[in-house]
Design a protein around this motif. Sequence first.
Motif, mmCIF file in Angstrom:
data_model
loop_
_atom_site.group_PDB
_atom_site.id
_atom_site.type_symbol
_atom_site.label_atom_id
_atom_site.label_comp_id
_atom_site.label_asym_id
_atom_site.label_seq_id
_atom_site.Cartn_x
_atom_site.Cartn_y
_atom_site.Cartn_z
ATOM 1 N N CYS A 17 62.582 47.859 57.945
ATOM 2 C CA CYS A 17 63.814 47.138 57.563
ATOM 3 C C CYS A 17 64.201 46.164 58.668
ATOM 4 O O CYS A 17 64.630 45.040 58.398
ATOM 5 C CB CYS A 17 64.954 48.115 57.293
ATOM 6 N N LYS A 18 64.040 46.597 59.905
ATOM 7 C CA LYS A 18 64.359 45.716 61.048
ATOM 8 C C LYS A 18 63.377 44.533 61.052
ATOM 9 O O LYS A 18 63.795 43.376 61.159
ATOM 10 C CB LYS A 18 64.215 46.496 62.363
ATOM 11 N N ASP A 22 63.962 42.298 58.052
ATOM 12 C CA ASP A 22 65.372 41.977 57.812
ATOM 13 C C ASP A 22 65.849 42.435 56.416
ATOM 14 O O ASP A 22 66.361 41.643 55.620
ATOM 15 C CB ASP A 22 65.601 40.469 58.010
ATOM 16 N N GLY A 32 67.903 45.533 54.027
ATOM 17 C CA GLY A 32 68.930 46.580 54.097
ATOM 18 C C GLY A 32 68.330 47.904 53.626
ATOM 19 O O GLY A 32 67.495 47.914 52.718
ATOM 20 N N ASN A 61 68.758 49.681 60.280
ATOM 21 C CA ASN A 61 69.392 48.731 59.340
ATOM 22 C C ASN A 61 70.058 49.453 58.163
ATOM 23 O O ASN A 61 70.009 48.977 57.027
ATOM 24 C CB ASN A 61 68.381 47.721 58.779
ATOM 25 N N LYS A 108 72.397 50.409 55.476
ATOM 26 C CA LYS A 108 73.544 49.789 54.792
ATOM 27 C C LYS A 108 74.447 50.859 54.210
ATOM 28 O O LYS A 108 75.665 50.738 54.281
ATOM 29 C CB LYS A 108 73.055 48.841 53.690
#
Length: 365
Positions: free
Chosen positions: A158-159, A162, A164, A184, A186
Motif C-alpha cells: 500500500c505504501k 500509494d 489505501g 497506509n 484507512k
Amino acid sequence: MSNIKQNTLLNPGPVNMSDRVKNRMIREDFCHREKEFSALVKDVNSQIVKIYDGMKNYESVIISSSGTGAVEGMLTSFIHDEKSLIISNGVYGERMERILRVQNKKLEMIQFDWLDPINIKSIKNCLDSDQSIKNLILVHHETTTGRLNELKEVGQLCKDYDLGLYLDGVSSFGAEEIAANEINLKAVSASANKCLHGAPGLAFVVAHKDQWERAPEKTSGVYFDLHQYYAMQKTDGFSPFTQATHLVSAFNEAMLEFNEMGGWKARNNLFRSRAEEINACLDRLGIETLIPKEDYSSVLRSYQLPEGISYEDLHAFMKKNGFVIYQGQGSFKKNIFRISTMGHIKESDITLLCSLFEEFFKNHD
Ligand SMILES: Cc1ncc(COP(=O)(O)O)c(C=O)c1O
C-alpha cells in the motif's frame, strides 16, 4: 434467575465474559438520548483508538451490530467510485466481495486457496497490470482457518503503490499487532465481543481522520452510513439510531479490564499460551493442525479430524463436559474442528480440556 451451568466457549465469539462485565449490564438502564449515555459512548470511542500506539490520527464510531455490520459499514461508507482489490483466502474475504458486489462497486478479487497464505508477488502483478486499483481490502485474521494474514507485507505494498488499506479486523483487533501508521491503514472494522471480551451485538469502525472528512454526496446505505454516526458521536455523543445501551456499558467495563490486564500484547500472550498448550496436547494424540503451526494467529487454531471420527461426536462429547468447540466452514465442515482461545476462561479449563481430548481420542483409536 435460572441456574444454568456456564459452558466454556471455544468458538470464535461470542466469548465468555467476566462477571464484572456481565454485572455492569444489569447495573444501569439508559435513555440513548441522555448525556450520561453519550458520555459513555465518547469514552468508549476514545479508549478504542488508544489500544494501538499508531492510531493518533484515527477516530472510532460504535455501531449496534454484529462484526459483519461493522465490515459492511466500513465498505459502504469509505469505498466509493474507485476500484478496489479484495485479497481473499477464506469465508470472510468472500463476504466482503458480496458486500461490494451488491453495492455495484468496482472491484477485482484475488482469490487464494483457503489453505494457502496470500502471495504478495501475485498481488503485486495484479497492481502492475491494473493501475486503476486504488484500495486493498484484506481480512487480518482469516477465522476460516486461523491464519494470520501478512498485514505488514500488504501494508508495504500500500505504501509502495500509494493505496489505501481497508481491514477486516473483526477477530484480531485487540490481540494482534496493527501498526496503522506503517501500513497506509484507512479503516479497520472490529467487534466488541471477540478479543476485547465485551458483549455480542456491538461493533466499531476505526478510520483515519481523512476518511471521516471525505463524506460522499450520495451514500449507498442508511443504517450503515457511518458518516452520520461520526457527525453525532463526535459532537453530542448520540447516534442516528437507538444503540444497544447495555452492550455499550458492558464494553466500557471490558475496556477497563483490557487495559488493567496490559492491553493487546498481554491478550496476545494469553491467547497464544492457551493455544500452545492445547496444540501440544493434540500433537501428542496424533492430531494434526490444518495449516503450519507458525501461520496461526493467537486467537484460533484449526485441527484435522482423524479418519472415521465425526465432528458431531467430538462436539457432543465436549458439550456434555461443558466445552463448546467449533465446526469448520464450507468444504472443511466435516473434516476439521476449530478451537478459539479468546474469552474470560480459567487456566484450569484448558487443563481439563486437554484431559477430555485425551479421553475422547484414546477411546476412538
Ligand atoms: C474475520 C471475521 N470477519 C467477520 C466476521 C463476522 O462477524 P459476525 O459473525 O459477528 O457478523 C467474523 C466472525 O467470526 C470474522 O471472524
